[in-house]
Design a protein around this motif. Structure first.
Motif, PDB file in Angstrom:
ATOM      1  N   THR A 140       3.668  -8.566   6.672  1.00 31.28           N
ATOM      2  CA  THR A 140       3.175  -8.688   5.299  1.00 31.28           C
ATOM      3  C   THR A 140       4.328  -8.573   4.312  1.00 31.28           C
ATOM      4  OG1 THR A 140       0.992  -7.864   5.890  1.00 31.28           O
ATOM      5  CG2 THR A 140       1.636  -7.633   3.576  1.00 31.28           C
ATOM      6  N   LEU A 141       5.215  -7.626   4.551  1.00 36.71           N
ATOM      7  CA  LEU A 141       6.383  -7.480   3.682  1.00 36.71           C
ATOM      8  C   LEU A 141       7.297  -8.702   3.793  1.00 36.71           C
ATOM      9  CD1 LEU A 141       7.122  -3.727   4.376  1.00 36.71           C
ATOM     10  CD2 LEU A 141       6.517  -4.714   2.141  1.00 36.71           C
ATOM     11  N   ARG A 142       7.516  -9.193   5.006  1.00 35.25           N
ATOM     12  CA  ARG A 142       8.437 -10.322   5.202  1.00 35.25           C
ATOM     13  C   ARG A 142       7.911 -11.590   4.540  1.00 35.25           C
ATOM     14  NH1 ARG A 142      10.984 -13.916   4.722  1.00 35.25           N
ATOM     15  NH2 ARG A 142      12.553 -14.878   6.052  1.00 35.25           N
ATOM     16  N   ARG A 143       6.619 -11.864   4.685  1.00 36.72           N
ATOM     17  CA  ARG A 143       6.094 -13.103   4.106  1.00 36.72           C
ATOM     18  C   ARG A 143       5.860 -13.000   2.601  1.00 36.72           C
ATOM     19  NH1 ARG A 143       1.370 -11.497   7.091  1.00 36.72           N
ATOM     20  NH2 ARG A 143      -0.220 -10.874   5.601  1.00 36.72           N
ATOM     21  N   SER A 144       6.010 -11.791   2.033  1.00 34.42           N
ATOM     22  CA  SER A 144       5.868 -11.637   0.584  1.00 34.42           C
ATOM     23  C   SER A 144       7.057 -12.241  -0.158  1.00 34.42           C
ATOM     24  CB  SER A 144       5.705 -10.157   0.201  1.00 34.42           C
ATOM     25  OG  SER A 144       6.920  -9.457   0.364  1.00 34.42           O
ATOM     26  N   GLY A 145       8.135 -12.520   0.562  1.00 27.75           N
ATOM     27  CA  GLY A 145       9.323 -13.107  -0.055  1.00 27.75           C
ATOM     28  C   GLY A 145      10.215 -12.047  -0.658  1.00 27.75           C
ATOM     29  N   PRO A 146      11.438 -12.468  -1.019  1.00 29.51           N
ATOM     30  CA  PRO A 146      12.367 -11.515  -1.610  1.00 29.51           C
ATOM     31  C   PRO A 146      11.762 -10.863  -2.836  1.00 29.51           C
ATOM     32  CG  PRO A 146      13.486 -13.572  -1.086  1.00 29.51           C
ATOM     33  CD  PRO A 146      12.011 -13.810  -0.888  1.00 29.51           C
ATOM     34  N   PRO A 147      11.973  -9.610  -3.052  1.00 23.88           N
ATOM     35  CA  PRO A 147      12.841  -8.670  -2.358  1.00 23.88           C
ATOM     36  C   PRO A 147      12.161  -7.958  -1.184  1.00 23.88           C
ATOM     37  CG  PRO A 147      12.004  -7.624  -4.319  1.00 23.88           C
ATOM     38  CD  PRO A 147      11.428  -9.018  -4.285  1.00 23.88           C
ATOM     39  N   TYR A 148      11.077  -8.508  -0.642  1.00 28.01           N
ATOM     40  CA  TYR A 148      10.370  -7.956   0.525  1.00 28.01           C
ATOM     41  C   TYR A 148       9.898  -6.528   0.278  1.00 28.01           C
ATOM     42  CZ  TYR A 148      12.901 -11.936   2.415  1.00 28.01           C
ATOM     43  OH  TYR A 148      13.414 -13.182   2.606  1.00 28.01           O
ATOM     44  N   GLN A 149       9.197  -6.375  -0.823  1.00 30.71           N
ATOM     45  CA  GLN A 149       8.641  -5.063  -1.148  1.00 30.71           C
ATOM     46  C   GLN A 149       7.299  -5.229  -1.833  1.00 30.71           C
ATOM     47  OE1 GLN A 149      11.812  -3.399  -3.517  1.00 30.71           O
ATOM     48  NE2 GLN A 149      10.858  -4.043  -5.428  1.00 30.71           N
ATOM     49  N   LEU A 150       6.422  -4.283  -1.551  1.00 31.53           N
ATOM     50  CA  LEU A 150       5.083  -4.261  -2.127  1.00 31.53           C
ATOM     51  C   LEU A 150       4.696  -2.810  -2.382  1.00 31.53           C
ATOM     52  CD1 LEU A 150       3.336  -6.736   0.352  1.00 31.53           C
ATOM     53  CD2 LEU A 150       3.900  -7.228  -2.041  1.00 31.53           C
ATOM     54  N   THR A 151       3.746  -2.618  -3.278  1.00 32.69           N
ATOM     55  CA  THR A 151       3.212  -1.272  -3.461  1.00 32.69           C
ATOM     56  C   THR A 151       2.259  -0.976  -2.300  1.00 32.69           C
ATOM     57  OG1 THR A 151       1.265  -1.966  -4.709  1.00 32.69           O
ATOM     58  CG2 THR A 151       3.295  -1.535  -5.982  1.00 32.69           C
ATOM     59  N   PRO A 152       2.038   0.277  -2.009  1.00 37.38           N
ATOM     60  CA  PRO A 152       1.060   0.606  -0.972  1.00 37.38           C
ATOM     61  C   PRO A 152      -0.315   0.001  -1.262  1.00 37.38           C
ATOM     62  CG  PRO A 152       2.407   2.514  -1.421  1.00 37.38           C
ATOM     63  CD  PRO A 152       2.764   1.472  -2.461  1.00 37.38           C
ATOM     64  N   THR A 153      -0.719  -0.036  -2.527  1.00 35.22           N
ATOM     65  CA  THR A 153      -2.026  -0.613  -2.882  1.00 35.22           C
ATOM     66  C   THR A 153      -2.057  -2.099  -2.547  1.00 35.22           C
ATOM     67  OG1 THR A 153      -2.350   1.010  -4.628  1.00 35.22           O
ATOM     68  CG2 THR A 153      -3.679  -0.994  -4.748  1.00 35.22           C
ATOM     69  N   GLU A 154      -1.002  -2.820  -2.891  1.00 33.31           N
ATOM     70  CA  GLU A 154      -0.930  -4.245  -2.547  1.00 33.31           C
ATOM     71  C   GLU A 154      -1.003  -4.427  -1.030  1.00 33.31           C
ATOM     72  OE1 GLU A 154       1.866  -6.095  -6.096  1.00 33.31           O
ATOM     73  OE2 GLU A 154       2.837  -4.925  -4.505  1.00 33.31           O
ATOM     74  N   MET A 155      -0.364  -3.536  -0.317  1.00 31.91           N
ATOM     75  CA  MET A 155      -0.345  -3.664   1.137  1.00 31.91           C
ATOM     76  C   MET A 155      -1.701  -3.390   1.752  1.00 31.91           C
ATOM     77  SD  MET A 155       3.317  -2.345   2.356  1.00 31.91           S
ATOM     78  CE  MET A 155       3.008  -3.184   3.872  1.00 31.91           C
ATOM     79  N   TYR A 156      -2.339  -2.277   1.385  1.00 32.90           N
ATOM     80  CA  TYR A 156      -3.590  -1.976   2.077  1.00 32.90           C
ATOM     81  C   TYR A 156      -4.702  -2.910   1.655  1.00 32.90           C
ATOM     82  CZ  TYR A 156      -5.503   1.382  -1.464  1.00 32.90           C
ATOM     83  OH  TYR A 156      -6.013   1.981  -2.577  1.00 32.90           O
ATOM     84  N   THR A 157      -4.596  -3.503   0.467  1.00 31.87           N
ATOM     85  CA  THR A 157      -5.565  -4.518   0.061  1.00 31.87           C
ATOM     86  C   THR A 157      -5.379  -5.779   0.901  1.00 31.87           C
ATOM     87  OG1 THR A 157      -5.594  -3.645  -2.185  1.00 31.87           O
ATOM     88  CG2 THR A 157      -6.404  -5.882  -1.887  1.00 31.87           C
ATOM     89  N   THR A 158      -4.153  -6.199   1.068  1.00 31.48           N
ATOM     90  CA  THR A 158      -3.846  -7.388   1.872  1.00 31.48           C
ATOM     91  C   THR A 158      -4.206  -7.168   3.332  1.00 31.48           C
ATOM     92  OG1 THR A 158      -2.031  -7.980   0.399  1.00 31.48           O
ATOM     93  CG2 THR A 158      -1.977  -8.932   2.593  1.00 31.48           C
ATOM     94  N   LEU A 159      -3.902  -5.992   3.844  1.00 35.23           N
ATOM     95  CA  LEU A 159      -4.125  -5.690   5.256  1.00 35.23           C
ATOM     96  C   LEU A 159      -5.554  -5.243   5.551  1.00 35.23           C
ATOM     97  CD1 LEU A 159      -0.804  -3.772   5.893  1.00 35.23           C
ATOM     98  CD2 LEU A 159      -1.426  -5.990   6.864  1.00 35.23           C
ATOM     99  N   MET A 160      -6.355  -5.019   4.514  1.00 31.19           N
ATOM    100  CA  MET A 160      -7.729  -4.544   4.671  1.00 31.19           C
ATOM    101  C   MET A 160      -7.774  -3.238   5.461  1.00 31.19           C
ATOM    102  SD  MET A 160      -9.786  -8.135   5.178  1.00 31.19           S
ATOM    103  CE  MET A 160      -8.769  -8.686   6.530  1.00 31.19           C
TER     104      MET A 160
END
Length: 181
Positions: free
Chosen positions: A75-95
């Motif tokens: 999920t971080l890698r496909r988000s594109g540079p700078p390859y970072q997300l907030t925890p909220t963005e991550m758990y929403t994407t990852l369900m």
């Protein structure tokens, strides 16, 4: 209930009977008034997931990951540079629940695949950053996974795969749409 069309479909197309056909036939015998058509699609989707799941898990294990850990770094890698997300963005994407994500982040941070840093936009929040080691591992594992998963699809030609992908997309979109009460 199996319709005459369903019963004959395998003979007409030359397809062999599968596990789901056998289950549907048993239900048709035991509860002849119940329509088992959903099993023809949803039952097969579940069966496919069960059949390919162990191989996918084995692929990620070769890289020292489980499927959930791979999902985080992918999920971080496909988000594109700078390859970072907030925890909220991550758990929403990852369900995932925030607790489920936190557990994975701890393991990945210990392995040096991610880092948690203060956000430059909001010093009170944290961003999850993919390390260069994590990016390399995500890419390698993804490439191998896609090669392996393509093997599972060899029973279908390119046109059949495209048709199946389109039909599955149509079904998923219909299920993802908000339902009116």
């Amino acid at each position: 209930m199996l319709s005459a069309q369903d019963k004959n479909r395998g003979l007409e197309t030359g397809y062999a009977e599968d596990h789901v056909d056998r289950l549907r036939a048993q239900w048709a015998r035991e509860l002849p008034g119940v329509d088992t058509e959903p099993m023809a699609i949803l039952g097969r989707a579940k069966r496919l997931a069960n059949l390919v799941g162990p191989s996918i898990e084995d692929t990620f294990a070769k890289f020292g990951l489980d499927r959930g850990e791979f999902d985080v770094i992918a999920t971080l890698r496909r988000s594109g540079p700078p390859y970072q997300l907030t925890p909220t963005e991550m758990y929403t994407t990852l369900m995932l629940s925030s607790g489920g994500l936190t557990h994975r982040l701890v393991r990945l941070e210990k392995a040096g695949l991610i880092a948690r840093e203060k956000s430059t936009r909001d010093g009170r929040s944290v961003v999850v950053c993919l390390t260069p080691t994590g990016a390399t591992l995500a890419e390698k594992a993804f490439r191998v996974d896609m090669e392996n998963e393509l093997v599972f699809l060899q029973g279908l030609d390119a046109e059949e795969r495209a048709t199946l992908a389109d039909l599955l997309r149509k079904l998923v979109v219909s299920l993802e749409e908000p339902r009116e009460s």
